[in-house]
Write an enzyme that holds these catalytic residues in place. Structure first.
Site, PDB file in Angstrom:
ATOM      1  N   TYR A   1      16.663   1.480 -33.472  1.00 40.82           N
ATOM      2  CA  TYR A   1      17.140   0.625 -32.376  1.00 40.82           C
ATOM      3  C   TYR A   1      18.037  -0.484 -32.933  1.00 40.82           C
ATOM      4  CZ  TYR A   1      17.139  -2.559 -28.379  1.00 40.82           C
ATOM      5  OH  TYR A   1      17.527  -3.393 -27.343  1.00 40.82           O
TER       6      TYR A   1
ATOM      7  N   SER B   1      21.713  -6.709 -29.145  1.00 38.57           N
ATOM      8  CA  SER B   1      20.379  -7.336 -29.172  1.00 38.57           C
ATOM      9  C   SER B   1      20.301  -8.235 -30.387  1.00 38.57           C
ATOM     10  CB  SER B   1      19.303  -6.243 -29.284  1.00 38.57           C
ATOM     11  OG  SER B   1      18.052  -6.815 -29.569  1.00 38.57           O
TER      12      SER B   1
HETATM   13  N1  LIG Z   1      14.942  -6.568 -22.268  1.00 35.77           N
HETATM   14  C1  LIG Z   1      15.117  -7.021 -23.491  1.00 35.77           C
HETATM   15  O1  LIG Z   1      14.261  -7.727 -24.053  1.00 35.77           O
HETATM   16  C2  LIG Z   1      16.407  -6.727 -24.210  1.00 35.77           C
HETATM   17  C3  LIG Z   1      16.711  -7.522 -25.343  1.00 35.77           C
HETATM   18  C4  LIG Z   1      17.884  -7.283 -26.031  1.00 35.77           C
HETATM   19  C5  LIG Z   1      18.751  -6.291 -25.611  1.00 35.77           C
HETATM   20  N2  LIG Z   1      18.430  -5.526 -24.526  1.00 35.77           N
HETATM   21  C6  LIG Z   1      19.384  -4.477 -24.132  1.00 35.77           C
HETATM   22  O2  LIG Z   1      19.803  -4.741 -22.807  1.00 35.77           O
HETATM   23  C7  LIG Z   1      20.227  -3.530 -22.189  1.00 35.77           C
HETATM   24  C8  LIG Z   1      19.623  -3.427 -20.801  1.00 35.77           C
HETATM   25  O3  LIG Z   1      18.207  -3.375 -20.924  1.00 35.77           O
HETATM   26  P1  LIG Z   1      17.221  -3.988 -19.833  1.00 35.77           P
HETATM   27  O4  LIG Z   1      16.269  -4.839 -20.571  1.00 35.77           O
HETATM   28  O5  LIG Z   1      17.970  -4.540 -18.700  1.00 35.77           O
HETATM   29  O6  LIG Z   1      16.447  -2.630 -19.431  1.00 35.77           O
HETATM   30  P2  LIG Z   1      15.920  -2.068 -18.011  1.00 35.77           P
HETATM   31  O7  LIG Z   1      15.410  -3.157 -17.148  1.00 35.77           O
HETATM   32  O8  LIG Z   1      14.970  -0.964 -18.391  1.00 35.77           O
HETATM   33  O9  LIG Z   1      17.234  -1.436 -17.346  1.00 35.77           O
HETATM   34  C9  LIG Z   1      17.886  -0.349 -17.962  1.00 35.77           C
HETATM   35  C10 LIG Z   1      19.047   0.109 -17.085  1.00 35.77           C
HETATM   36  O10 LIG Z   1      19.738   1.155 -17.781  1.00 35.77           O
HETATM   37  C11 LIG Z   1      19.754   2.354 -16.987  1.00 35.77           C
HETATM   38  N3  LIG Z   1      19.641   3.511 -17.894  1.00 35.77           N
HETATM   39  C12 LIG Z   1      18.631   3.806 -18.745  1.00 35.77           C
HETATM   40  N4  LIG Z   1      18.868   4.983 -19.368  1.00 35.77           N
HETATM   41  C13 LIG Z   1      20.059   5.433 -18.877  1.00 35.77           C
HETATM   42  C14 LIG Z   1      20.824   6.610 -19.111  1.00 35.77           C
HETATM   43  N5  LIG Z   1      20.410   7.578 -19.955  1.00 35.77           N
HETATM   44  N6  LIG Z   1      22.005   6.755 -18.453  1.00 35.77           N
HETATM   45  C15 LIG Z   1      22.434   5.794 -17.577  1.00 35.77           C
HETATM   46  N7  LIG Z   1      21.739   4.668 -17.310  1.00 35.77           N
HETATM   47  C16 LIG Z   1      20.556   4.505 -17.963  1.00 35.77           C
HETATM   48  C17 LIG Z   1      18.546   2.209 -16.036  1.00 35.77           C
HETATM   49  O11 LIG Z   1      18.706   2.931 -14.809  1.00 35.77           O
HETATM   50  P3  LIG Z   1      18.227   4.474 -14.596  1.00 35.77           P
HETATM   51  O12 LIG Z   1      16.857   4.580 -15.185  1.00 35.77           O
HETATM   52  O13 LIG Z   1      18.300   4.696 -13.129  1.00 35.77           O
HETATM   53  O14 LIG Z   1      19.241   5.291 -15.330  1.00 35.77           O
HETATM   54  C18 LIG Z   1      18.600   0.701 -15.751  1.00 35.77           C
HETATM   55  O15 LIG Z   1      19.558   0.432 -14.770  1.00 35.77           O
HETATM   56  C19 LIG Z   1      19.836  -2.393 -23.150  1.00 35.77           C
HETATM   57  O16 LIG Z   1      20.981  -1.966 -23.847  1.00 35.77           O
HETATM   58  C20 LIG Z   1      18.848  -3.058 -24.099  1.00 35.77           C
HETATM   59  O17 LIG Z   1      18.853  -2.445 -25.363  1.00 35.77           O
HETATM   60  C21 LIG Z   1      17.282  -5.721 -23.819  1.00 35.77           C
END
Ligand SMILES: NC(=O)c1ccc[n+]([C@@H]2O[C@H](COP(=O)([O-])OP(=O)(O)OC[C@H]3O[C@@H](n4cnc5c(N)ncnc54)[C@H](OP(=O)(O)O)[C@@H]3O)[C@@H](O)[C@H]2O)c1
Length: 252
Positions: A148, A138
């Site tokens: 985080y 991130s």
């Molecule tokens: N969105 C942002 O603004 C942003 C910015 C920078 C970085 N990120 C990073 O991007 C990555 C993806 O985030 P996202 O924004 O795409 O979030 P998201 O839309 O909430 O998706 C999260 C995904 O991870 C899975 N997941 C969550 N907890 C899990 C666990 N304990 N075991 C296995 N799978 C798990 C969820 O599926 P299930 O719930 O079915 O397990 C889902 O498929 C993360 O690492 C986050 O820190 C996000």
């Protein structure tokens, strides 16, 4: 044709990677906790792109979940050429006010799981002298923002070293550092995002496209979008107190 394993592939950025890699003809292994949702994504990708899709239901905050995915990455019969360490979540409050059990689960999901999966992938990929790993970190990695950002900083630092160390063996490692992306992440973490300006939001599609292009260019760290490249440069070079003040804006 290659095979990619994506954690957190049922939603958000992970789903975006699955969609784009399927479009490019890669077979996939999709990992998440919700099996029904994962199966629906797999059916859709098979139908639209004619690729092979395997699903693996695993909780990556648990040791047995990590091990099941690591075993898949160690397979000799069905090797994985690209690992996307993406699964993640956030907590609504600052460290020091949160439940320590929640923090430890977060640490396992955001640090231990990528570490264990990277280890399995590196051992398998270096043996074949080819492969790539994308660690979804991130922009927060460059700012002091509690546990985080500390977890994401760990991933960036490890990825930079691993890329230098393993590129000569044919294995690339890249940390992906997006700013705010429209996904389910903030709602799931019950975060108040009302202060975030519209221009700060990135689409999943643009983040994935930029990440794959940066991997092709040989970058060890990818920061999608010009506006966030500028912010990343500021965060890396400005005084820590100033960066912390700016990073607090919008999301208290
Ligand atoms: N969105 C942002 O603004 C942003 C910015 C920078 C970085 N990120 C990073 O991007 C990555 C993806 O985030 P996202 O924004 O795409 O979030 P998201 O839309 O909430 O998706 C999260 C995904 O991870 C899975 N997941 C969550 N907890 C899990 C666990 N304990 N075991 C296995 N799978 C798990 C969820 O599926 P299930 O719930 O079915 O397990 C889902 O498929 C993360 O690492 C986050 O820190 C996000």
């Amino acid at each position: 044709m290659t095979r990619a394993l994506i954690t957190g592939a049922s939603a958000g950025i992970g789903h975006g990677f699955a969609d784009e890699l399927a479009r490019r003809g890669h077979d996939l292994v999709l990992v998440a906790r919700n099996g029904e949702r994962l199966a629906a994504v797999a059916d859709d990708l098979r139908a639209r792109h004619g690729i092979e899709v395997e699903t693996l239901v695993a909780d990556l905050s648990q040791r047995d979940g990590m091990q099941a995915v690591a075993d898949c990455l160690s397979s000799v019969d069905a090797p994985v050429d690209l690992l996307v360490n993406n699964a993640g979540s956030g907590l609504p409050d600052w460290f020091g006010t949160t439940d320590i059990a929640d923090e430890e689960r977060q640490l396992d999901l955001l640090v231990r799981a990528p570490l264990v999966l990277m280890d399995a992938a590196l051992k398998s990929m270096t043996g074949r002298r080819s492969g790539a790993i994308i660690n979804v970190a991130s922009l927060a990695a460059f700012t002091p923002r509690g546990t985080y950002s500390a977890s994401k900083a760990y991933l960036v630092n490890l990825s930079q070293w691993a890329d230098l160390h393993y590129a000569p063996s044919g294995v690339r490692v890249m940390a992906l550092c997006p700013g705010f992306v429209r996904t389910e992440f903030h709602e799931r973490g019950q975060m108040d995002m009302s202060g975030i300006k519209p221009w700060m939001w990135l689409s999943v599609e643009s983040v994935v496209r930029d990440a794959l292009a940066d991997l092709d260019r040989g970058r060890a760290v990818s920061v999608p979008a010009r506006r966030y490249k500028v912010l990343a440069a500021f965060a890396r070079h400005a005084p820590a107190a100033l960066v912390a003040r700016q990073a607090r804006r919008g999301r208290e």
